[in-house]
Structure formats: structure tokens, C-alpha cells
Design a protein around this motif. Structure first.
Motif, PDB file in Angstrom:
ATOM      1  N   UNK A   1      -8.483   1.191 -14.635  1.00  0.00           N
ATOM      2  CA  UNK A   1      -7.993   2.400 -14.232  1.00  0.00           C
ATOM      3  C   UNK A   1      -6.666   2.703 -13.640  1.00  0.00           C
ATOM      4  N   UNK A   2      -6.335   1.872 -12.554  1.00  0.00           N
ATOM      5  CA  UNK A   2      -5.043   1.840 -11.794  1.00  0.00           C
ATOM      6  C   UNK A   2      -3.936   1.268 -13.025  1.00  0.00           C
ATOM      7  N   UNK A   3      -4.291   0.378 -13.888  1.00  0.00           N
ATOM      8  CA  UNK A   3      -3.187   0.097 -15.027  1.00  0.00           C
ATOM      9  C   UNK A   3      -3.122   1.146 -15.787  1.00  0.00           C
ATOM     10  N   UNK A   4      -3.995   1.940 -15.991  1.00  0.00           N
ATOM     11  CA  UNK A   4      -3.887   2.791 -17.105  1.00  0.00           C
ATOM     12  C   UNK A   4      -3.169   4.098 -16.570  1.00  0.00           C
ATOM     13  N   UNK A   5      -3.542   4.419 -15.169  1.00  0.00           N
ATOM     14  CA  UNK A   5      -2.740   5.393 -14.555  1.00  0.00           C
ATOM     15  C   UNK A   5      -1.345   5.130 -14.197  1.00  0.00           C
ATOM     16  N   UNK A   6      -0.893   3.774 -14.139  1.00  0.00           N
ATOM     17  CA  UNK A   6       0.401   3.466 -13.763  1.00  0.00           C
ATOM     18  C   UNK A   6       1.305   3.275 -15.187  1.00  0.00           C
ATOM     19  N   UNK A   7       0.624   2.684 -16.080  1.00  0.00           N
ATOM     20  CA  UNK A   7       1.357   2.292 -17.422  1.00  0.00           C
ATOM     21  C   UNK A   7       1.030   3.050 -18.480  1.00  0.00           C
ATOM     22  N   UNK A   8      -0.417   3.891 -18.579  1.00  0.00           N
ATOM     23  CA  UNK A   8      -0.523   4.644 -19.660  1.00  0.00           C
ATOM     24  C   UNK A   8      -1.296   3.726 -20.791  1.00  0.00           C
ATOM     25  N   UNK A   9      -1.889   2.645 -20.420  1.00  0.00           N
ATOM     26  CA  UNK A   9      -2.350   1.792 -21.674  1.00  0.00           C
ATOM     27  C   UNK A   9      -3.345   2.559 -22.608  1.00  0.00           C
ATOM     28  N   UNK A  10      -3.413   2.218 -23.733  1.00  0.00           N
ATOM     29  CA  UNK A  10      -4.604   2.778 -24.532  1.00  0.00           C
ATOM     30  C   UNK A  10      -5.413   1.764 -24.796  1.00  0.00           C
ATOM     31  N   UNK A  11      -5.024   0.275 -24.755  1.00  0.00           N
ATOM     32  CA  UNK A  11      -5.662  -0.619 -25.154  1.00  0.00           C
ATOM     33  C   UNK A  11      -6.051  -1.702 -23.776  1.00  0.00           C
ATOM     34  N   UNK A  12      -7.100  -2.370 -24.007  1.00  0.00           N
ATOM     35  CA  UNK A  12      -7.236  -3.494 -23.080  1.00  0.00           C
ATOM     36  C   UNK A  12      -7.656  -4.866 -23.385  1.00  0.00           C
ATOM     37  N   UNK A  13      -7.601  -5.701 -22.605  1.00  0.00           N
ATOM     38  CA  UNK A  13      -7.754  -7.079 -23.047  1.00  0.00           C
ATOM     39  C   UNK A  13      -8.531  -7.876 -21.873  1.00  0.00           C
TER      40      UNK A  13
ATOM     41  N   UNK B   1       0.711  -1.176  -0.090  1.00  0.00           N
ATOM     42  CA  UNK B   1      -0.012  -0.065   0.055  1.00  0.00           C
ATOM     43  C   UNK B   1       0.808   1.120  -0.005  1.00  0.00           C
ATOM     44  N   UNK B   2       2.235   1.017   0.152  1.00  0.00           N
ATOM     45  CA  UNK B   2       3.123   2.305  -0.051  1.00  0.00           C
ATOM     46  C   UNK B   2       3.483   2.670  -1.270  1.00  0.00           C
ATOM     47  N   UNK B   3       2.921   2.090  -2.361  1.00  0.00           N
ATOM     48  CA  UNK B   3       3.552   2.214  -3.796  1.00  0.00           C
ATOM     49  C   UNK B   3       1.958   2.830  -4.670  1.00  0.00           C
ATOM     50  N   UNK B   4       2.130   2.943  -6.028  1.00  0.00           N
ATOM     51  CA  UNK B   4       1.148   3.281  -6.820  1.00  0.00           C
ATOM     52  C   UNK B   4      -0.063   2.145  -6.413  1.00  0.00           C
ATOM     53  N   UNK B   5      -1.349   2.249  -6.377  1.00  0.00           N
ATOM     54  CA  UNK B   5      -2.479   1.762  -6.008  1.00  0.00           C
ATOM     55  C   UNK B   5      -2.571   0.336  -7.011  1.00  0.00           C
ATOM     56  N   UNK B   6      -1.913   0.481  -8.153  1.00  0.00           N
ATOM     57  CA  UNK B   6      -1.884  -0.975  -8.876  1.00  0.00           C
ATOM     58  C   UNK B   6      -1.338  -2.039  -8.228  1.00  0.00           C
ATOM     59  N   UNK B   7      -0.356  -1.551  -7.350  1.00  0.00           N
ATOM     60  CA  UNK B   7       0.642  -2.543  -6.755  1.00  0.00           C
ATOM     61  C   UNK B   7      -0.208  -3.406  -5.545  1.00  0.00           C
ATOM     62  N   UNK B   8      -1.436  -2.543  -5.037  1.00  0.00           N
ATOM     63  CA  UNK B   8      -2.324  -3.133  -4.208  1.00  0.00           C
ATOM     64  C   UNK B   8      -3.276  -3.803  -4.652  1.00  0.00           C
ATOM     65  N   UNK B   9      -3.834  -3.187  -5.764  1.00  0.00           N
ATOM     66  CA  UNK B   9      -5.304  -3.835  -6.424  1.00  0.00           C
ATOM     67  C   UNK B   9      -5.003  -5.158  -6.989  1.00  0.00           C
ATOM     68  N   UNK B  10      -3.860  -5.006  -7.689  1.00  0.00           N
ATOM     69  CA  UNK B  10      -3.661  -6.330  -8.503  1.00  0.00           C
ATOM     70  C   UNK B  10      -3.511  -7.717  -7.623  1.00  0.00           C
ATOM     71  N   UNK B  11      -3.568  -7.494  -6.320  1.00  0.00           N
ATOM     72  CA  UNK B  11      -3.563  -8.606  -5.295  1.00  0.00           C
ATOM     73  C   UNK B  11      -4.945  -8.704  -4.772  1.00  0.00           C
ATOM     74  N   UNK B  12      -6.222  -8.098  -4.961  1.00  0.00           N
ATOM     75  CA  UNK B  12      -7.359  -8.144  -4.457  1.00  0.00           C
ATOM     76  C   UNK B  12      -8.462  -8.722  -5.173  1.00  0.00           C
TER      77      UNK B  12
END
Ligand SMILES: O=C([O-])[C@@H](O)[C@@H](O)[C@H](O)[C@@H](O)C(=O)[O-]
Ligand SMILES: [Mg+2]
Length: 446
Positions: free
Chosen positions: A194-206, A170-181
Motif C-alpha cells: 500500500x505504501x509503495x503503491x501510494x508513493x509510486x502508483x504501481x499497478x502490478x506487484x511481485x 519518519x519525516x518523509x512519505x511512510x514508504x521511506x520508513x516502512x521499507x526498513x522495518x
């Protein structure tokens, strides 16, 4: 004749890292995932590395190939790889079992082993010639940045399994917490995106499907498209939908799904290539696959039937150079190059970056599971995903250097595992007692 360096050492190193409880048609991902590194050293003092999915059989194949490789010139790369292909190393391994049914779409065979040898030799050749690997593939380096997509999964509640899944930080970008929940609902998956997009700037999703009711998975895709209207969105149920179901779910969805990945497969005496061709005709949607066009002969049949638009040419089973050739064919034949993925470390991230950099014309964002592993580095300066792209390092070979302390720690973790090969059934049975794989039944519909 060239002063080619010769191969002096070959190391086969299985390595393990941590994963989240990601769901797919085969069950749930274990808290551990494993890969094999092949490290080849030459007489110039360079080391080349390749990464492939880990099975014990593949390790044996590579260990058997080692004496044959040692003493060979690295400039014999083409011939060495062709010879390994022709020997079909399976014949030398009567104990090699067909891949478990539960993961029937993941090609193992000996191609993984040949792919590792080729990747490590390409890394060495690049260092010998002082060129990035992308320059040695296909039409040479076409781009400096390779687009990748945000690969989303439904995530099960890890606390229901008696396995050491990581809780997240929980001491990093929210992605690193959310990906385990846990993330089973539509809103939770959108939050992950949203968290992945914010962390990595993705344009596309699967979205990995084949887990819940098809209608729920399509609704999840609709919600993703609503949240990211510019994104290319796709769903991959790993051929678990019937042809009729796939058509019902996807017809008229062209404004949501840019393409559909393996919506259906073999059924009622018809092959997956035949049902995908019918799906395409009925829906008009482009189709991607990593299930029915995984070698040249399969690809030929798939194209003759007009069954696919996007071959997902994974270098871990096609090999880097064959995958690059597919990139060239896609460009010439008005198809679209894409790339399949499995959980991987940062060596594979470099492999797919160099592959994508060599593909001419437009490509679709490559798959990568890296976001689920990001932080577990085995190289000193791992490539990064920024603005939805991986930038190629301005260095020869793959442009990466192994961090041996980390590699040794990951190898110790592998050695400590009681069960070595992937089996998604085992964690899944914590969620549904006695759960068994059925390729035509969504994971949670039992
Ligand atoms: O990681 C997973 O669970 C995927 O389902 C993987 O095993 C597939 O091979 C792959 O990502 C796919 O696109 O089918
Ligand atoms: Mg797939």
C-alpha cells in the motif's frame, strides 16, 4: 568515413549504497549493495555511462578492456561489443571463479562487463547523434513511459544483525520508513504494498518468495490480489519449490497469479526447462524466468520445450541490444517481454527505461529494485517512477548526468568495505546461526 569521436578515457568505478534486510532464497541482503559504473569519455567531450552488478572480477575485466577501447571510434560500437564477446574475457582471467552457488541464478560471467561497455557506448552514440538510446535499439522508441512493478520482499528484523542497516526516515512519505522495518507477516507485506503503491502508483506487484512456507507465500499473493484486484500479481521463489509442490501451490490460482516466476527448477535428473514446461502444462499459468533462459542457446531450448512465456531480459547480462532483440522476438512470437532486476542505482533505472521504451507491443511491467534505493541518487536529475511508470527524459543518450560528488562518496563507501562481493549468507547467519544456502529449501525453514 564518419567523423566519429574516439574514446579518450575509461573509468571503472565501484559504488556502494544502503539496502534493507530483504530476504530471498540466498539469505538476507546486506545493509550494503554495490554496483560498478563504467564511464567512457570521448574526444567530443561527452561521457557515457553503464551500470552493472559489482564483483571484483568484473572490475578487473573492465580494467583490462580499457586499453583496448581507448583510441577506438565510438561508431565502432557494434564491432567493439562483438569483439569483446568473442574474446570471452574469462580466458584472460584464470583467477575468475564460478559464481558462488548461493547466487547461481545471477549470471555474472563476462557478459556483465560487455553489457557495461555496450551501455556506455550507446549513451555516447545517443549524444553524438542527438537521439535517446531507445531510438538506437530494436525497432526504435515505441513509448515514452515504461511500466514497472512494485517489487516486494519479506523483510527481516535488522536489529538482530550487528550491521549498520539504516533505520529509515519518519519525516518523509511512510514508504521511506516502512521499507526498513520488519515485514514477515501477510498484513505487513500488504501494508508495504500500500505504501509503495501510494508513493509510486504501481499497478502490478511481485513478491520475492522462497523464504517462508510456499502456502504462506501464496496466501500473501492472495491477500495482495484481494487488496489490489486490478493488479498483475506474481511470486518468484527462485526455483526453490519442487515441481509437485509448485503445481499443488499454483493449480487453480489463475485468478490470483497473472504469471509465476521460476516456480521450480532442475530436479531428479530433469532440467529447469523441462520442469517448467511440465508446470505450465499442469497449471496453464504463464511462466517468467531469469534462471533458465539467460543466453541465446538456453532461450532456444526453453522455447522448444514451451517452458516459458515471459523471458526477463535483463540488460545487465543480456546487454541492452540483445535484450531489445528479445523484446522484438517476444512481439513477433506472441511471448511477453519482461525484465529482471537486482538492487541498483539510477543509472540502471535509465538503462531499463530505454530498453522498455524500445520494446514493441505489450510488455509486462518490468522488475526494478529501485524503490529500496530511491533517494540514493548518483545522477543530477534521476528518472522517477510515477503512476507505476518511468518517463523517458527528452534528452539524447540515456538523458542522465552523473553527480560526481555523490559518485565519489559512493566510491569511498565501497572502498571502506572489508568484504566487497555480495554474500547473503553472512547477514542471514545473524538470524539463524550457521545458516547455509540450500537451493531447494525455503530460507526460514531450517
Ligand atoms: O534481490 C534479490 O534478492 C533477488 O532474489 C535477486 O537476487 C534475483 O536475482 C532476482 O530479483 C530474481 O528475480 O530472481
Ligand atoms: Mg526471478
Amino acid at each position: 568515413m564518419s567523423d566519429s569521436p574516439v574514446i579518450t578515457d575509461v573509468k571503472v568505478i565501484p559504488v556502494t549504497g544502503y539496502d534493507s534486510m530483504l530476504l530471498n532464497i540466498a539469505g538476507a541482503h546486506s545493509c550494503f549493495f554495490s554496483r560498478v559504473l563504467l564511464v567512457i569519455t570521448d574526444s567530443a567531450g561527452h561521457s557515457g555511462v553503464g551500470e552493472i552488478p559489482a564483483t571484483q572480477v568484473v572490475q578487473k575485466i573492465l580494467q583490462n578492456a580499457a586499453p583496448y577501447l581507448i583510441g577506438q571510434k565510438i561508431t565502432r560500437l557494434n564491432a567493439l561489443v562483438a569483439e569483446l564477446h568473442q574474446r570471452d574475457l574469462r580466458d584472460e582471467h584464470p583467477d575468475m571463479q564460478p559464481f558462488p552457488q548461493a547466487r547461481a541464478w545471477d549470471l555474472e560471467r563476462h557478459y556483465n562487463a560487455v553489457a557495461a561497455v555496450e551501455a556506455a557506448l550507446l549513451d555516447l552514440m545517443g549524444q553524438f547523434l542527438n537521439e535517446p538510446v531507445a531510438e538506437l535499439l530494436g525497432a526504435g522508441k515505441q513509448r515514452d513511459e515504461v511500466p514497472v512493478l512494485g517489487y516486494l520482499f519479506y523483510i527481516a528484523d535488522r536489529q538482530r544483525a550487528d550491521m549498520p542497516y539504516q533505520p529509515g526516515r519518519q519525516d518523509q512519505h511512510p514508504w521511506y520508513h516502512l521499507r526498513h522495518q520488519q515485514a514477515m507477516g501477510i498484513d505487513e507485506v500488504v501494508r508495504l504494498a500500500e505504501a509503495a503503491q501510494d508513493r509510486y502508483g504501481f499497478k502490478d506487484f511481485k513478491l520475492k518468495g522462497g523464504v517462508q512456507r510456499g502456502e504462506t507465500e501464496i496466501e500473501t499473493a492472495i491477500a495482495l490480489k484481494k487488496r489490489f484486484p486490478e493488479a498483475r500479481v506474481t511470486v518468484d521463489p527462485n526455483a526453490s519449490w519442487s515441481l509437485d509442490q509448485a503445481i499443488t501451490l499454483c493449480r487453480g490460482m489463475g485468478d490470483v497469479l497473472s504469471y509465476v516466476e521460476d516456480p521450480c527448477g532442475a530436479e531428479n535428473g530433469y532440467s529447469g526447462r523441462e520442469t517448467l514446461a511440465e508446470f505450465k502444462r499442469a497449471t496453464g499459468l504463464p511462466v517468467a524466468t531469469n534462471m533458465i533462459a539467460n543466453d541465446w542457446r538456453q532461450l532456444n531450448h526453453a522455447l522448444q520445450l514451451n517452458a516459458i512465456d515471459i523471458p526477463l531480459a535483463d540488460p545487465h547480462f543480456w546487454t541492452m541490444r540483445s535484450a531489445a532483440t528479445i523484446g522484438q522476438l517476444c512481439h513477433e512470437w506472441r511471448l511477453t517481454m519482461g525484465c529482471h532486476s537486482n538492487n541498483h542505482f539510477d543509472i540502471s533505472l535509465a538503462m531499463l527505461a530505454h530498453l522498455g521504451a524500445s520494446a514493441p507491443g505489450d510488455i509486462t511491467s518490468f522488475d526494478t529494485h529501485w524503490i529500496w534505493q530511491d533517494g540514493q541518487y548518483l545522477t543530477k536529475e534521476p528518472l522517477q517512477i510515477r503512476e507505476g511508470k518511468i518517463s523517458l527524459p527528452d534528452k539524447p543518450g540515456f538523458g542522465i548526468e552523473l553527480d560526481w560528488e555523490k559518485v565519489e562518496a559512493a566510491n569511498r563507501l565501497y572502498n571502506s568495505l572489508p568484504v566487497k562481493d555480495r554474500d547473503d549468507t553472512v547477514p542471514m547467519q545473524y538470524l539463524i546461526d550457521g545458516w547455509q544456502f540450500n537451493p531447494k529449501q525455503a530460507t526460514l525453514l531450517r
